[in-house]
Design an enzyme around this catalytic site. Structure first.
Site, PDB file in Angstrom:
ATOM      1  CB  ALA A  64      -2.897  -2.351  -5.063  1.00  0.00           C
ATOM      2  CD  GLU A 113       0.369  -0.554 -12.173  1.00  0.00           C
ATOM      3  OE1 GLU A 113       1.161  -1.280 -12.803  1.00  0.00           O
ATOM      4  OE2 GLU A 113      -0.091  -0.855 -11.047  1.00  0.00           O
ATOM      5  CD  GLU A 133       4.078   0.523  -8.027  1.00  0.00           C
ATOM      6  OE1 GLU A 133       2.927   0.445  -8.470  1.00  0.00           O
ATOM      7  OE2 GLU A 133       4.864   1.457  -8.329  1.00  0.00           O
TER       8      GLU A 133
END
Length: 252
Positions: A64, A113, A133
C-alpha cells in the site's frame, strides 16, 4: 489514467498493476479501479481464468502506498482504508474464476496480501516476499494475517510478520507460498501453460471446485442454491407458489 488495467481476451482476463515508477504500490484510485474491474469479471461468464501481474521488472506490488494512508487518522484507517481493502481483496478471492498471480519481483505488505487473495501464485526466481509492517509500527490490514497463516502455517507466518524480514523465491516455494518458481523470462511461458490447462477444463466444475476448496458458508450456500434450483422439487416450489397451490414434492 487508471493504474490498474483489465484486458479481456476470452477465455482469459489479465489484470495489471501499472505503476512501475512506484513499484506498483496501491493507492486509493487503484483500489477503486480494481473494484470496478471485479464487477466486469463477475458478470462475464466467458472468462475462465484471470491473471494478476505487476508492470515492470522490479515489483509485483511493493504494498500500500504509504503516502496514501500515512496521513490518515485512526478513524480514517478504521472505517475507510482498511475495510475498503479488505472488502475488495475478499471480492477478488471470491471470484468464481481461478486467479493466478504472476509475481515478477517484490511482493511486500499489501502487495503480498493481494497475491494471497489469488488462488495460485507463480514467482520469478528474483522475487521476494515480506510482511514488513512492524518495521514502520503498523500491522497487516488487508487479510494478510489470516491468509498467510492458512497457506504457510502459523509458525512461519509469525516468523514473517513478527520479524518483517523478506524471504526469497525458493523459500517461498518450500513453504508453499508459491507453487512454481522459474526464471523471469520463463514466467510468461509458465503462466501460459497453466492457463491453457485450467481453461481447457470444464469451467463450471472448475469454479465449483474452487468454491468448495474455499469452503465458507457463502460459497456452500451458493452451490446448495444452484443444486436445489436444478431439481424437480426446486421447479415445483416456484411453480406451486406462482399457481398458489400446495407443492407436490417428489424428492427428485
Amino acid at each position: 489514467m487508471s493504474n490498474v488495467h483489465l484486458e479481456v481476451c476470452e477465455p482469459v482476463a489479465k489484470l495489471t498493476l501499472d505503476r512501475p515508477e512506484k513499484r506498483n504500490a496501491i493507492n486509493p484510485s487503484m483500489l477503486e479501479t480494481l473494484d470496478a474491474h471485479l464487477t466486469t469479471l463477475e458478470s462475464n461468464r466467458e472468462i475462465r481464468v484471470v491473471t494478476l501481474s505487476g508492470a515492470g521488472d522490479k515489483a509485483f506490488c511493493a504494498g500500500a502506498d504509504i503516502k496514501a494512508w500515512g496521513a490518515l487518522d485512526a478513524l480514517g484507517m478504521w472505517n475507510e482504508w482498511i475495510p475498503k481493502g479488505q472488502r475488495i481483496f475478499s471480492r477478488l478471492a471470491n471470484l468464481r474464476q481461478p486467479v493466478i498471480a504472476l509475481m515478477n519481483g517484490y511482493a511486500f505488505g499489501g502487495g503480498l496480501e493481494l497475491a494471497l487473495a489469488c488462488d495460485i501464485r507463480i514467482a520469478a526466481s528474483t522475487a521476494s516476499f515480506a510482511m514488513p509492517e512492524v518495521k514502520i509500527a503498523a500491522v497487516p490490514g488487508w487479510g494478510g494475517t489470516a491468509r498467510l497463516s492458512k497457506i504457510i502455517g502459523i509458525a512461519r507466518a509469525k516468523m514473517m510478520i513478527l520479524t518483517g524480514n523478506p524471504i526469497d523465491a525458493q523459500t517461498a516455494l518450500a513453504w508453499g507460498l508459491v507453487t512454481k518458481v522459474c526464471s523471469p523470462d520463463q514466467l510468461p511461458h509458465a503462466a501460459s501453460k497453466l492457463i491453457a490447462t485450467i481453461s481447457n477444463n470444464a469451467p463450471i466444475a472448475v469454479q465449483i471446485s474452487k468454491q468448495i476448496l474455499n469452503a465458507d458458508c457463502a460459497h456452500l450456500e451458493s452451490i446448495a442454491g444452484a443444486l436445489s434450483a436444478y431439481t424437480d422439487d426446486g421447479q415445483e416450489g416456484v411453480q406451486s407458489f406462482s399457481e398458489r397451490r400446495k407443492p407436490d414434492y417428489k424428492g427428485t
